[in-house]
Design a protein around this motif. Sequence first.
Motif, mmCIF file in Angstrom:
data_model
loop_
_atom_site.group_PDB
_atom_site.id
_atom_site.type_symbol
_atom_site.label_atom_id
_atom_site.label_comp_id
_atom_site.label_asym_id
_atom_site.label_seq_id
_atom_site.Cartn_x
_atom_site.Cartn_y
_atom_site.Cartn_z
ATOM 1 N N MET A 116 -26.840 14.422 25.706
ATOM 2 C CA MET A 116 -27.660 14.385 24.657
ATOM 3 C C MET A 116 -28.414 15.221 23.801
ATOM 4 O O MET A 116 -28.981 15.685 24.170
ATOM 5 C CB MET A 116 -29.370 12.906 24.622
ATOM 6 N N LYS A 117 -28.248 15.955 22.928
ATOM 7 C CA LYS A 117 -28.264 16.916 21.805
ATOM 8 C C LYS A 117 -30.213 16.986 21.254
ATOM 9 O O LYS A 117 -30.074 15.413 20.584
ATOM 10 C CB LYS A 117 -28.027 17.044 20.999
ATOM 11 N N ILE A 118 -30.605 17.138 21.965
ATOM 12 C CA ILE A 118 -32.449 16.825 21.929
ATOM 13 C C ILE A 118 -32.954 17.887 21.154
ATOM 14 O O ILE A 118 -32.617 19.408 21.496
ATOM 15 C CB ILE A 118 -33.387 16.603 22.911
ATOM 16 N N LEU A 119 -33.511 18.235 19.613
ATOM 17 C CA LEU A 119 -33.915 19.247 19.002
ATOM 18 C C LEU A 119 -35.134 19.105 18.894
ATOM 19 O O LEU A 119 -36.110 18.044 19.271
ATOM 20 C CB LEU A 119 -34.083 18.573 17.192
ATOM 21 N N VAL A 120 -35.945 20.248 19.909
ATOM 22 C CA VAL A 120 -37.279 20.311 20.368
ATOM 23 C C VAL A 120 -38.187 20.998 19.430
ATOM 24 O O VAL A 120 -37.372 22.292 19.161
ATOM 25 C CB VAL A 120 -37.605 21.452 21.853
ATOM 26 N N ILE A 121 -39.543 20.599 18.598
ATOM 27 C CA ILE A 121 -39.838 21.055 18.285
ATOM 28 C C ILE A 121 -40.956 21.632 18.450
ATOM 29 O O ILE A 121 -42.391 20.944 19.222
ATOM 30 C CB ILE A 121 -40.331 20.356 16.568
ATOM 31 N N ASN A 122 -41.925 22.682 18.004
ATOM 32 C CA ASN A 122 -43.775 23.163 18.972
ATOM 33 C C ASN A 122 -43.692 23.733 16.841
ATOM 34 O O ASN A 122 -44.055 25.042 16.862
ATOM 35 C CB ASN A 122 -42.955 24.285 19.330
ATOM 36 N N CYS A 123 -44.604 23.085 16.368
ATOM 37 C CA CYS A 123 -44.986 23.720 15.730
ATOM 38 C C CYS A 123 -46.329 23.949 15.749
ATOM 39 O O CYS A 123 -47.457 23.465 15.945
ATOM 40 C CB CYS A 123 -45.180 22.199 14.527
ATOM 41 N N GLY A 124 -47.014 25.643 15.109
ATOM 42 C CA GLY A 124 -47.976 25.646 14.936
ATOM 43 C C GLY A 124 -48.916 25.541 13.527
ATOM 44 O O GLY A 124 -48.256 25.241 12.573
ATOM 45 N N SER A 125 -49.350 26.541 13.647
ATOM 46 C CA SER A 125 -49.724 25.817 11.254
ATOM 47 C C SER A 125 -49.426 26.940 10.401
ATOM 48 O O SER A 125 -49.234 26.532 9.270
ATOM 49 C CB SER A 125 -51.916 26.305 11.626
ATOM 50 N N SER A 126 -48.891 27.901 11.140
ATOM 51 C CA SER A 126 -47.675 29.233 9.850
ATOM 52 C C SER A 126 -46.631 29.410 10.688
ATOM 53 O O SER A 126 -46.018 29.927 10.694
ATOM 54 C CB SER A 126 -49.058 30.131 9.654
ATOM 55 N N SER A 127 -46.456 28.201 11.763
ATOM 56 C CA SER A 127 -45.068 29.154 12.702
ATOM 57 C C SER A 127 -44.718 27.974 13.343
ATOM 58 O O SER A 127 -45.067 26.388 12.789
ATOM 59 C CB SER A 127 -45.128 29.840 14.314
ATOM 60 N N LEU A 128 -43.087 27.653 13.695
ATOM 61 C CA LEU A 128 -42.115 26.356 13.846
ATOM 62 C C LEU A 128 -41.410 27.251 14.534
ATOM 63 O O LEU A 128 -40.087 28.139 14.288
ATOM 64 C CB LEU A 128 -42.508 25.915 12.890
ATOM 65 N N LYS A 129 -41.539 26.909 16.243
ATOM 66 C CA LYS A 129 -40.166 27.114 17.146
ATOM 67 C C LYS A 129 -39.330 26.262 17.445
ATOM 68 O O LYS A 129 -39.773 24.960 17.772
ATOM 69 C CB LYS A 129 -40.602 27.413 18.285
ATOM 70 N N PHE A 130 -38.209 26.033 18.025
ATOM 71 C CA PHE A 130 -37.451 25.506 17.755
ATOM 72 C C PHE A 130 -36.255 25.521 18.923
ATOM 73 O O PHE A 130 -35.775 27.495 19.039
ATOM 74 C CB PHE A 130 -36.475 24.838 16.951
ATOM 75 N N GLN A 131 -35.865 24.225 19.275
ATOM 76 C CA GLN A 131 -34.355 24.526 20.037
ATOM 77 C C GLN A 131 -33.489 23.127 20.455
ATOM 78 O O GLN A 131 -33.818 22.624 20.455
ATOM 79 C CB GLN A 131 -34.298 24.680 21.289
ATOM 80 N N LEU A 132 -32.271 23.819 20.193
ATOM 81 C CA LEU A 132 -31.585 22.379 20.099
ATOM 82 C C LEU A 132 -31.035 22.610 21.553
ATOM 83 O O LEU A 132 -30.188 23.099 22.084
ATOM 84 C CB LEU A 132 -30.530 22.437 18.889
ATOM 85 N N ILE A 133 -30.971 21.656 22.468
ATOM 86 C CA ILE A 133 -30.993 21.602 23.753
ATOM 87 C C ILE A 133 -29.916 20.199 24.683
ATOM 88 O O ILE A 133 -30.344 18.967 23.808
ATOM 89 C CB ILE A 133 -32.219 21.343 24.839
ATOM 90 N N ASP A 134 -29.175 19.808 25.513
ATOM 91 C CA ASP A 134 -28.439 19.353 25.587
ATOM 92 C C ASP A 134 -29.482 18.839 27.217
ATOM 93 O O ASP A 134 -29.219 19.847 28.039
ATOM 94 C CB ASP A 134 -26.986 19.963 26.400
ATOM 95 N N SER A 135 -30.184 17.822 26.940
ATOM 96 C CA SER A 135 -31.081 17.242 28.077
ATOM 97 C C SER A 135 -30.373 16.708 29.282
ATOM 98 O O SER A 135 -30.950 17.561 30.457
ATOM 99 C CB SER A 135 -31.738 15.826 27.561
ATOM 100 N N GLU A 136 -28.611 16.843 29.337
ATOM 101 C CA GLU A 136 -28.455 16.875 30.575
ATOM 102 C C GLU A 136 -27.801 18.358 31.388
ATOM 103 O O GLU A 136 -28.258 18.227 32.254
ATOM 104 C CB GLU A 136 -27.207 15.798 30.043
ATOM 105 N N THR A 137 -27.246 18.972 30.761
ATOM 106 C CA THR A 137 -26.334 20.319 31.251
ATOM 107 C C THR A 137 -26.894 21.534 30.788
ATOM 108 O O THR A 137 -26.879 22.186 31.281
ATOM 109 C CB THR A 137 -25.549 20.630 30.392
ATOM 110 N N GLU A 138 -28.686 20.997 30.230
ATOM 111 C CA GLU A 138 -29.754 22.286 30.454
ATOM 112 C C GLU A 138 -29.329 23.589 29.154
ATOM 113 O O GLU A 138 -29.200 24.306 28.913
ATOM 114 C CB GLU A 138 -29.594 22.598 31.606
ATOM 115 N N GLU A 139 -28.227 22.972 28.260
ATOM 116 C CA GLU A 139 -27.193 24.049 27.717
ATOM 117 C C GLU A 139 -28.166 24.278 26.366
ATOM 118 O O GLU A 139 -28.595 23.477 25.724
ATOM 119 C CB GLU A 139 -25.988 23.883 26.956
ATOM 120 N N VAL A 140 -28.380 25.356 26.131
ATOM 121 C CA VAL A 140 -28.833 25.771 24.659
ATOM 122 C C VAL A 140 -28.397 26.022 23.387
ATOM 123 O O VAL A 140 -27.240 26.989 23.653
ATOM 124 C CB VAL A 140 -30.487 27.003 24.762
#
Length: 398
Positions: free
Chosen positions: A1-25
């Motif tokens: 599955m393609k999962i968009l991981v979001i880590n949202c801070g007050s003035s920043s936003l980190k993201f990664q699109l990851i394949d949850s099975e193969t670990e591919e970023v």
Amino acid sequence: MKILVINCGSSSLKFQLIDSETEEVFAKGLCERIGMDGSQIVYTPAGGEKQTTVSPMPDHTEAVRLVLAALTDAKTGVIKDLSEIDAVGHRLVHGGEKFSASTLINDEVIAAITECNDLAPLHNPANLIGIAACQKLMPTTPQAGVFDTAFHQTMPEKAYLYGIPYEYYQKYKIRRYGFHGTSHSYVSKRCAAIAGKDIKDMKIIVCHLGNGASVSAVQGGKCVDTSMGLTPLEGLIMGTRSGDIDPAIIEFLAHKEGLSIDEIMTILNKKSGMLGLSTISSDSRDIEGASNEGKPEGKRTMEAFSYRVAKYIGAYAAAMNGVDAICFTAGIGENSATIRSMICNNYLGYLGVKLDEDANHKRGEEIAITTADSKTTVYVIPTNEELAIARETAALVK
Ligand code: ADP
């Protein structure tokens, strides 16, 4: 599955699109200075060049819009269409006592997270804004929340209660919660896998040593104690946070320096730790460099930092009545052979720890850094919170 991981801070936003099975970023990046002048998105597709684009981001919705545009860009994007994203996984800081596991997000969950805002006034509101932004732009994509506190909810009462009037726990839920749970959970599971043992039979101490740093005791796969508390200020000496201090210091400083509570909290959170102790830097590389040059400010900071970690390891070996494995992870834990060596060689002899100096100098891999006859095995296990969030999210969506 393609999962968009979001880590949202007050003035920043980190993201990664990851394949949850193969670990591919597929791609990762960061939006910075959201709601300020000079906001920019840094985007790196797998195998491609890092691109930095200055673009106004008055709010987090615009930041998420830019992330989605980058991911679907005709030239440098990694997906054709947003429908390829199976789910969004949000890193959420504080779930209080309400969440002991990750959860799919709905109105009820949002209300419950909002109720925890008092416990993490800087982080939770920012996390909620990130959720709202994704809901607006991807209304049909399932969203999940993965809490920093959830893994620690298994702690027994004796570990999470503070020795203050019980009514404050009843009224305000003042207790130890712990953070970095996703990392402690991921690393302890990897540790059992590498050791080839069932985690149910193991006593593991995880030392997550980054800018923020915490230690946890994991017995039978469950967290039984951790060094961060009501907030991430307690425990180890960190980059800029003091960790444990005598609470009376607050009153003492207030009188001596004429400071308000808010000013003292800023000192304890932002001007203490390695930065405050060394007067040089919050970055352990600078501290180590100074120490190597024989500077006392570097030496005392290295010693105080590693001593505090060793004390927690001792405390948690006692809490579990033994320890099978000790794991180092995060920026310092994964990279500083010197700090690992100071902790293991100076303090852990009584646990039968015998460091393998060659292994201790390897980098970037999951590895045991003790000799075969070491009574307790010490590992370096690179953490991967984004992958853990992607997996939790995929499991909830399936
Ligand atoms: P966080 O995610 O909490 O911001 P990290 O896990 O990235 O923090 O850890 C940051 C810390 O790791 C810094 O103190 C930094 O000096 C240290 N660090 C990163 N790389 C190295 C390295 N190669 N050698 C020593 N320390 C390192």
